[in-house]
Write an enzyme that holds these catalytic residues in place. Structure first.
Site, PDB file in Angstrom:
ATOM      1  N   MET A  48       3.585  10.309   6.477  1.00 15.30           N
ATOM      2  CA  MET A  48       2.893   9.393   5.563  1.00 15.30           C
ATOM      3  C   MET A  48       2.877   7.983   6.154  1.00 15.30           C
ATOM      4  O   MET A  48       3.857   7.552   6.745  1.00 15.30           O
ATOM      5  CB  MET A  48       3.590   9.381   4.213  1.00 15.30           C
ATOM      6  CG  MET A  48       3.379  10.664   3.473  1.00 15.30           C
ATOM      7  SD  MET A  48       4.189  10.611   1.885  1.00 15.30           S
ATOM      8  CE  MET A  48       3.811  12.267   1.324  1.00 15.30           C
ATOM      9  N   SER A  49       1.752   7.310   5.984  1.00  8.20           N
ATOM     10  CA  SER A  49       1.616   5.947   6.483  1.00  8.20           C
ATOM     11  C   SER A  49       0.498   5.258   5.712  1.00  8.20           C
ATOM     12  O   SER A  49      -0.516   5.894   5.378  1.00  8.20           O
ATOM     13  CB  SER A  49       1.259   5.980   7.982  1.00  8.20           C
ATOM     14  OG  SER A  49       0.770   4.718   8.389  1.00  8.20           O
TER      15      SER A  49
ATOM     16  N   GLN B 190       4.147 -10.051  13.065  1.00 12.39           N
ATOM     17  CA  GLN B 190       4.363  -8.797  13.781  1.00 12.39           C
ATOM     18  C   GLN B 190       3.072  -8.102  14.205  1.00 12.39           C
ATOM     19  O   GLN B 190       3.117  -6.993  14.732  1.00 12.39           O
ATOM     20  CB  GLN B 190       5.243  -7.844  12.953  1.00 12.39           C
ATOM     21  CG  GLN B 190       4.578  -7.253  11.732  1.00 12.39           C
ATOM     22  CD  GLN B 190       5.591  -6.543  10.848  1.00 12.39           C
ATOM     23  OE1 GLN B 190       6.479  -7.169  10.268  1.00 12.39           O
ATOM     24  NE2 GLN B 190       5.497  -5.222  10.759  1.00 12.39           N
TER      25      GLN B 190
ATOM     26  N   HIS C 269       3.274   4.488  -0.536  1.00 14.60           N
ATOM     27  CA  HIS C 269       3.106   5.942  -0.569  1.00 14.60           C
ATOM     28  C   HIS C 269       4.482   6.552  -0.838  1.00 14.60           C
ATOM     29  O   HIS C 269       5.475   5.823  -0.994  1.00 14.60           O
ATOM     30  CB  HIS C 269       2.466   6.447   0.722  1.00 14.60           C
ATOM     31  CG  HIS C 269       3.166   5.979   1.973  1.00 14.60           C
ATOM     32  ND1 HIS C 269       4.441   6.372   2.312  1.00 14.60           N
ATOM     33  CD2 HIS C 269       2.775   5.115   2.946  1.00 14.60           C
ATOM     34  CE1 HIS C 269       4.795   5.806   3.447  1.00 14.60           C
ATOM     35  NE2 HIS C 269       3.807   5.024   3.846  1.00 14.60           N
TER      36      HIS C 269
ATOM     37  N   TYR D 287       0.865  -1.182   0.000  1.00 16.32           N
ATOM     38  CA  TYR D 287       0.000   0.000   0.000  1.00 16.32           C
ATOM     39  C   TYR D 287       0.900   1.230   0.000  1.00 16.32           C
ATOM     40  O   TYR D 287       0.886   2.062   0.900  1.00 16.32           O
ATOM     41  CB  TYR D 287      -0.992  -0.012   1.169  1.00 16.32           C
ATOM     42  CG  TYR D 287      -2.294   0.650   0.777  1.00 16.32           C
ATOM     43  CD1 TYR D 287      -3.144   0.042  -0.140  1.00 16.32           C
ATOM     44  CD2 TYR D 287      -2.646   1.888   1.278  1.00 16.32           C
ATOM     45  CE1 TYR D 287      -4.317   0.665  -0.540  1.00 16.32           C
ATOM     46  CE2 TYR D 287      -3.825   2.516   0.880  1.00 16.32           C
ATOM     47  CZ  TYR D 287      -4.648   1.893  -0.031  1.00 16.32           C
ATOM     48  OH  TYR D 287      -5.806   2.514  -0.431  1.00 16.32           O
TER      49      TYR D 287
ATOM     50  N   ARG E 250      -1.498   3.349   6.944  1.00 16.21           N
ATOM     51  CA  ARG E 250      -2.660   3.308   7.843  1.00 16.21           C
ATOM     52  C   ARG E 250      -3.437   4.625   7.871  1.00 16.21           C
ATOM     53  O   ARG E 250      -4.517   4.672   8.453  1.00 16.21           O
ATOM     54  CB  ARG E 250      -2.231   2.937   9.265  1.00 16.21           C
ATOM     55  CG  ARG E 250      -1.797   1.474   9.401  1.00 16.21           C
ATOM     56  CD  ARG E 250      -1.563   1.117  10.868  1.00 16.21           C
ATOM     57  NE  ARG E 250      -1.417  -0.303  11.079  1.00 16.21           N
ATOM     58  CZ  ARG E 250      -0.247  -0.936  11.246  1.00 16.21           C
ATOM     59  NH1 ARG E 250       0.884  -0.260  11.215  1.00 16.21           N
ATOM     60  NH2 ARG E 250      -0.205  -2.251  11.449  1.00 16.21           N
TER      61      ARG E 250
ATOM     62  N   GLY F 115      12.922   3.347   6.867  1.00 16.04           N
ATOM     63  CA  GLY F 115      12.556   4.733   7.141  1.00 16.04           C
ATOM     64  C   GLY F 115      12.672   5.058   8.625  1.00 16.04           C
ATOM     65  O   GLY F 115      12.368   4.222   9.481  1.00 16.04           O
TER      66      GLY F 115
ATOM     67  N   HIS G  39       7.612   5.257   1.029  1.00 19.11           N
ATOM     68  CA  HIS G  39       8.219   4.044   0.467  1.00 19.11           C
ATOM     69  C   HIS G  39       9.024   4.390  -0.789  1.00 19.11           C
ATOM     70  O   HIS G  39      10.130   3.878  -0.997  1.00 19.11           O
ATOM     71  CB  HIS G  39       7.134   3.028   0.086  1.00 19.11           C
ATOM     72  CG  HIS G  39       6.295   2.535   1.222  1.00 19.11           C
ATOM     73  ND1 HIS G  39       4.940   2.751   1.286  1.00 19.11           N
ATOM     74  CD2 HIS G  39       6.607   1.812   2.336  1.00 19.11           C
ATOM     75  CE1 HIS G  39       4.443   2.174   2.383  1.00 19.11           C
ATOM     76  NE2 HIS G  39       5.431   1.613   3.039  1.00 19.11           N
TER      77      HIS G  39
HETATM   78  P1  AMP Z   1       5.683  -0.319   6.137  1.00 16.71           P
HETATM   79  O1  AMP Z   1       5.170  -0.681   4.787  1.00 16.71           O
HETATM   80  O2  AMP Z   1       4.804   0.623   6.895  1.00 16.71           O
HETATM   81  O3  AMP Z   1       6.133  -1.508   6.937  1.00 16.71           O
HETATM   82  O4  AMP Z   1       7.006   0.527   5.882  1.00 16.71           O
HETATM   83  C1  AMP Z   1       8.052   0.033   5.083  1.00 16.71           C
HETATM   84  C2  AMP Z   1       9.239   0.941   5.224  1.00 16.71           C
HETATM   85  O5  AMP Z   1       8.889   2.255   4.811  1.00 16.71           O
HETATM   86  C3  AMP Z   1       9.750   1.047   6.677  1.00 16.71           C
HETATM   87  O6  AMP Z   1      11.159   1.063   6.674  1.00 16.71           O
HETATM   88  C4  AMP Z   1       9.179   2.365   7.113  1.00 16.71           C
HETATM   89  O7  AMP Z   1       9.926   2.992   8.128  1.00 16.71           O
HETATM   90  C5  AMP Z   1       9.236   3.162   5.829  1.00 16.71           C
HETATM   91  N1  AMP Z   1       8.289   4.269   5.891  1.00 16.71           N
HETATM   92  C6  AMP Z   1       6.964   4.188   6.193  1.00 16.71           C
HETATM   93  N2  AMP Z   1       6.426   5.424   6.210  1.00 16.71           N
HETATM   94  C7  AMP Z   1       7.421   6.288   5.912  1.00 16.71           C
HETATM   95  C8  AMP Z   1       7.509   7.713   5.794  1.00 16.71           C
HETATM   96  N3  AMP Z   1       6.448   8.486   5.983  1.00 16.71           N
HETATM   97  N4  AMP Z   1       8.706   8.263   5.475  1.00 16.71           N
HETATM   98  C9  AMP Z   1       9.786   7.470   5.283  1.00 16.71           C
HETATM   99  N5  AMP Z   1       9.778   6.132   5.392  1.00 16.71           N
HETATM  100  C10 AMP Z   1       8.621   5.553   5.707  1.00 16.71           C
END
Ligand code: AMP
Length: 279
Positions: A182-183, A59, A32, A30, A185, A145, A35
């Protein structure tokens, strides 16, 4: 761009990639711009970029959002193509965990506070899946990140302790124009919650300013940050903490490299954010 779901497929490709530098960007999909920024960094430093997309059941806690976590592989594939990803590795749960898992990676102490306190076992799941991805992909560099600052500390510790032959590379937090980190979620947020959500970063910025003006009392900063966030009616604080980084040691006074981190629930969404400062 090639989409792979089987470990053996990648192993075959990997065996033919001699002499090329490989970077992995592990994600849960998903995608953004946060990523994408990791992919851009990986593109600069590697010949081949692998983006993994895997919503890792290990997790997630029992009452967490594993089953409802947003998924859209078509949209992600297009974003990955645009960002210059060479391979997406997106295994099914059965491919990663074909039998009940009896081995896991547990990093001690620094996994027990902050997000680890409210999400017991979360970082064991993270460390285990990242270790598996590093063993499978065998990259030279792995990209994470700073949005998940504790995760970075945990993975750095694991790679150090277990002599994993990979460089951990980190990228800054990407934010929406109003400051919200950004997330994936963020899509859970209602319109009202989305309007209130920038309070997190605004308050972190207030703290950065207070520290730059000379405030050094950790208890005072944490108390004031919590008070300001509580002004937003949708916010329920999970934690606000100021600790040394990356040791995550408790401190009384702001000194050296510090992490100010928070987790706040807004309705069904748990948001995290942080700043790291060197004083
Ligand atoms: P996730 O898909 O949420 O598990 O995130 C995958 C990777 O993207 C992880 O290393 C996160 O820290 C990084 N990440 C998620 N959101 C952000 C953001 N807003 N800025 C930079 N890196 C991010």
């Amino acid at each position: 761009m090639k989409l792979l779901s089987k470990i053996t497929e990648w192993r075959q490709i990997r065996s033919e990639l001699t002499g090329q530098r490989i970077g992995i960007v592990p994600t849960m999909g998903y995608l953004h711009e946060g990523h994408v920024s990791l992919v851009h960094q990986a593109k600069k430093e590697n010949d081949i970029v692998v983006l993994s997309i895997f919503v890792n059941p290990l997790q997630f806690g029992v009452n967490e959002d594993f089953s409802t976590y947003p998924r859209d592989i078509e949209r992600d594939s297009q974003l990955a193509i645009d960002a210059g990803v060479d391979y997406i590795f997106t295994p099914e749960v059965e491919e990663m965990y074909p039998t009940p898992i009896r081995t896991n990676v547990k990093v001690n102490e620094i996994t027990e506070m902050l997000c680890g306190a409210s999400r017991p076992g979360h970082f064991d799941g993270v460390a285990t899946v990242v270790m598996k991805l590093l063993q499978i992909i065998q990259p030279h560099n792995a990209y994470f990140g700073m949005k998940d600052a504790q995760q970075v500390a945990v993975i750095e510790q694991m790679v150090h302790d277990l002599n994993v032959p990979v460089y951990i590379r980190t990228c800054p937090i990407l934010r929406e124009s109003d400051g919200l980190a950004m997330s994936s979620r963020n899509v859970y947020l209602s319109a009202d919650e989305r309007e209130e959500a920038p309070i997190l970063y605004k308050t972190l910025q207030w703290a950065v300013e207070a520290i730059s003006q000379g405030e050094r009392d950790v208890e005072q900063i944490v108390k004031e940050v919590a008070k300001r966030i509580e002004l937003s009616p949708s916010s329920q604080i999970d934690y606000v903490e100021l600790r040394q980084y990356p040791s995550l040691d408790i401190i009384q006074r702001v000194e050296g490299k510090i992490l100010l981190a928070l987790a706040v629930r807004m309705g069904r969404t748990r948001l995290i954010d942080n700043v790291i400062l060197t004083v």
